[in-house]
Design a protein around this motif. Sequence first.
Motif, PDB file in Angstrom:
ATOM      1  N   ARG A   1       0.846  -1.191   0.000  1.00 36.37           N
ATOM      2  CA  ARG A   1       0.000   0.000   0.000  1.00 36.37           C
ATOM      3  C   ARG A   1       0.882   1.241   0.000  1.00 36.37           C
ATOM      4  O   ARG A   1       2.042   1.199   0.407  1.00 36.37           O
ATOM      5  CB  ARG A   1      -0.917   0.043   1.230  1.00 36.37           C
ATOM      6  CG  ARG A   1      -1.818  -1.167   1.414  1.00 36.37           C
ATOM      7  CD  ARG A   1      -2.845  -1.266   0.309  1.00 36.37           C
ATOM      8  NE  ARG A   1      -3.856  -2.289   0.561  1.00 36.37           N
ATOM      9  CZ  ARG A   1      -3.723  -3.566   0.215  1.00 36.37           C
ATOM     10  NH1 ARG A   1      -2.584  -3.999  -0.322  1.00 36.37           N
ATOM     11  NH2 ARG A   1      -4.696  -4.427   0.418  1.00 36.37           N
ATOM     12  N   THR A   2       0.309   2.332  -0.435  1.00 35.78           N
ATOM     13  CA  THR A   2       1.000   3.611  -0.390  1.00 35.78           C
ATOM     14  C   THR A   2      -0.003   4.687  -0.049  1.00 35.78           C
ATOM     15  O   THR A   2      -1.221   4.477  -0.118  1.00 35.78           O
ATOM     16  CB  THR A   2       1.699   3.926  -1.735  1.00 35.78           C
ATOM     17  OG1 THR A   2       2.584   5.035  -1.564  1.00 35.78           O
ATOM     18  CG2 THR A   2       0.685   4.272  -2.825  1.00 35.78           C
ATOM     19  N   GLU A   3       0.498   5.847   0.340  1.00 37.04           N
ATOM     20  CA  GLU A   3      -0.372   6.979   0.662  1.00 37.04           C
ATOM     21  C   GLU A   3      -0.331   8.006  -0.464  1.00 37.04           C
ATOM     22  O   GLU A   3       0.741   8.342  -0.968  1.00 37.04           O
ATOM     23  CB  GLU A   3       0.056   7.638   1.974  1.00 37.04           C
ATOM     24  CG  GLU A   3      -0.778   8.848   2.348  1.00 37.04           C
ATOM     25  CD  GLU A   3      -0.483   9.384   3.749  1.00 37.04           C
ATOM     26  OE1 GLU A   3      -0.760  10.573   3.988  1.00 37.04           O
ATOM     27  OE2 GLU A   3       0.019   8.610   4.587  1.00 37.04           O
TER      28      GLU A   3
ATOM     29  N   ALA B   1      -9.535   3.323  -2.900  1.00 36.81           N
ATOM     30  CA  ALA B   1      -8.683   3.220  -1.722  1.00 36.81           C
ATOM     31  C   ALA B   1      -9.216   2.199  -0.718  1.00 36.81           C
ATOM     32  O   ALA B   1     -10.400   1.875  -0.698  1.00 36.81           O
ATOM     33  CB  ALA B   1      -8.568   4.584  -1.048  1.00 36.81           C
ATOM     34  N   ASP B   2      -8.317   1.715   0.125  1.00 37.05           N
ATOM     35  CA  ASP B   2      -8.713   0.868   1.239  1.00 37.05           C
ATOM     36  C   ASP B   2      -9.209   1.703   2.415  1.00 37.05           C
ATOM     37  O   ASP B   2     -10.111   1.299   3.139  1.00 37.05           O
ATOM     38  CB  ASP B   2      -7.529   0.018   1.704  1.00 37.05           C
ATOM     39  CG  ASP B   2      -7.102  -0.991   0.658  1.00 37.05           C
ATOM     40  OD1 ASP B   2      -7.977  -1.507  -0.057  1.00 37.05           O
ATOM     41  OD2 ASP B   2      -5.896  -1.250   0.539  1.00 37.05           O
TER      42      ASP B   2
ATOM     43  N   LEU C   1      -5.186   5.578   1.497  1.00 35.21           N
ATOM     44  CA  LEU C   1      -4.331   4.395   1.536  1.00 35.21           C
ATOM     45  C   LEU C   1      -4.730   3.531   0.344  1.00 35.21           C
ATOM     46  O   LEU C   1      -5.815   2.956   0.313  1.00 35.21           O
ATOM     47  CB  LEU C   1      -4.524   3.630   2.837  1.00 35.21           C
ATOM     48  CG  LEU C   1      -3.612   2.408   3.021  1.00 35.21           C
ATOM     49  CD1 LEU C   1      -2.156   2.840   3.157  1.00 35.21           C
ATOM     50  CD2 LEU C   1      -4.047   1.599   4.251  1.00 35.21           C
TER      51      LEU C   1
ATOM     52  N   PRO D   1      -3.752   0.534  -2.732  1.00 36.18           N
ATOM     53  CA  PRO D   1      -2.855  -0.487  -3.277  1.00 36.18           C
ATOM     54  C   PRO D   1      -1.901   0.169  -4.285  1.00 36.18           C
ATOM     55  O   PRO D   1      -2.318   1.036  -5.061  1.00 36.18           O
ATOM     56  CB  PRO D   1      -3.816  -1.461  -3.966  1.00 36.18           C
ATOM     57  CG  PRO D   1      -5.132  -1.247  -3.300  1.00 36.18           C
ATOM     58  CD  PRO D   1      -5.177   0.207  -2.951  1.00 36.18           C
ATOM     59  N   ARG D   2      -0.652  -0.232  -4.243  1.00 31.66           N
ATOM     60  CA  ARG D   2       0.300   0.375  -5.183  1.00 31.66           C
ATOM     61  C   ARG D   2      -0.160   0.224  -6.624  1.00 31.66           C
ATOM     62  O   ARG D   2       0.103   1.084  -7.473  1.00 31.66           O
ATOM     63  CB  ARG D   2       1.680  -0.281  -5.019  1.00 31.66           C
ATOM     64  CG  ARG D   2       2.407   0.152  -3.766  1.00 31.66           C
ATOM     65  CD  ARG D   2       3.897  -0.187  -3.857  1.00 31.66           C
ATOM     66  NE  ARG D   2       4.477  -0.200  -2.521  1.00 31.66           N
ATOM     67  CZ  ARG D   2       5.058  -1.229  -1.954  1.00 31.66           C
ATOM     68  NH1 ARG D   2       5.134  -2.377  -2.599  1.00 31.66           N
ATOM     69  NH2 ARG D   2       5.561  -1.143  -0.750  1.00 31.66           N
TER      70      ARG D   2
ATOM     71  N   CYS E   1       3.354   6.122   4.625  1.00 32.88           N
ATOM     72  CA  CYS E   1       1.961   6.071   5.116  1.00 32.88           C
ATOM     73  C   CYS E   1       1.811   6.682   6.505  1.00 32.88           C
ATOM     74  O   CYS E   1       1.250   6.055   7.419  1.00 32.88           O
ATOM     75  CB  CYS E   1       1.466   4.631   5.088  1.00 32.88           C
ATOM     76  SG  CYS E   1       1.446   3.899   3.434  1.00 32.88           S
TER      77      CYS E   1
END
Length: 257
Positions: A110-112, A180-181, A199, A201-202, A233
């Motif tokens: 994951r990424t922000e 996003a999650d 947040l 998924p890449r 994150c």
Amino acid sequence: MAPSPLYVYAVVNAGLVLPLDLRGVGRPPAPVRLLPAGELAAVVSDVPPDLRARRRDLTGHQDLLLALCAVAPVLPMRFGMVADSAETVRRALDAAASTHLATLRRLDRRTEMNLKAMPAQGGVAALVREDPSVRRLAADVRRHPSYEGNVRLGSSIAEGLARRAAQAAEGVAQELAALADECVQGGEVPGCVLNTSYLLPRAHTERCRELVDRRAAELRDRVELRLTGPLPCYSFVPREGSRATAGAAPRPVAVRS
């Protein structure tokens, strides 16, 4: 011999292999290493002499975190986190192991991304056309010029631009939330009508960027959209846990360019 203090950059899974030639803060940039504690490890370096929040060190801290995030889930520390010894770090990691491991699982792959929205300053003409109250006030000021009238008109225009921008940005925010999650509202930023972190998924990063670029072009007379990321994150790490990880409050640092 007294224990040596450590600069703490992040918490990671203990099995992580650090990227080659990874460097942190300081001049020259300090080599970094892993400090294992069970299933976790802290990414640390020696504390540079005369540590300050200089631009080069802020950038070095951020670049190191981004390099780590590219290869593994990372619980990032804010700039300036200094622990008084390796044992202090190990004790803190052991005490919060279950929380940190759960957070790392949640952040895996994951990424922000952060979206800020500002009123489009070129949208005054469209606002006057679309908003009858602003249009009437503008006509009244033209017929009867006054300082008070100009102040009221300026305030009405600013409020109208912000309202239009917020309405437009809300639609974009909902579209991003679907990718996003998780999402969290950030603090108020002067001039912004929206400040939200996602947040993601890449694998969704480019879709996110393409969506914002497309909406920015479509809504340019209403809102200016600014997407930043990928980012460490920070917004999705338990705040109290991230402060406590190193077992000590951040050492005060003075801001210096």
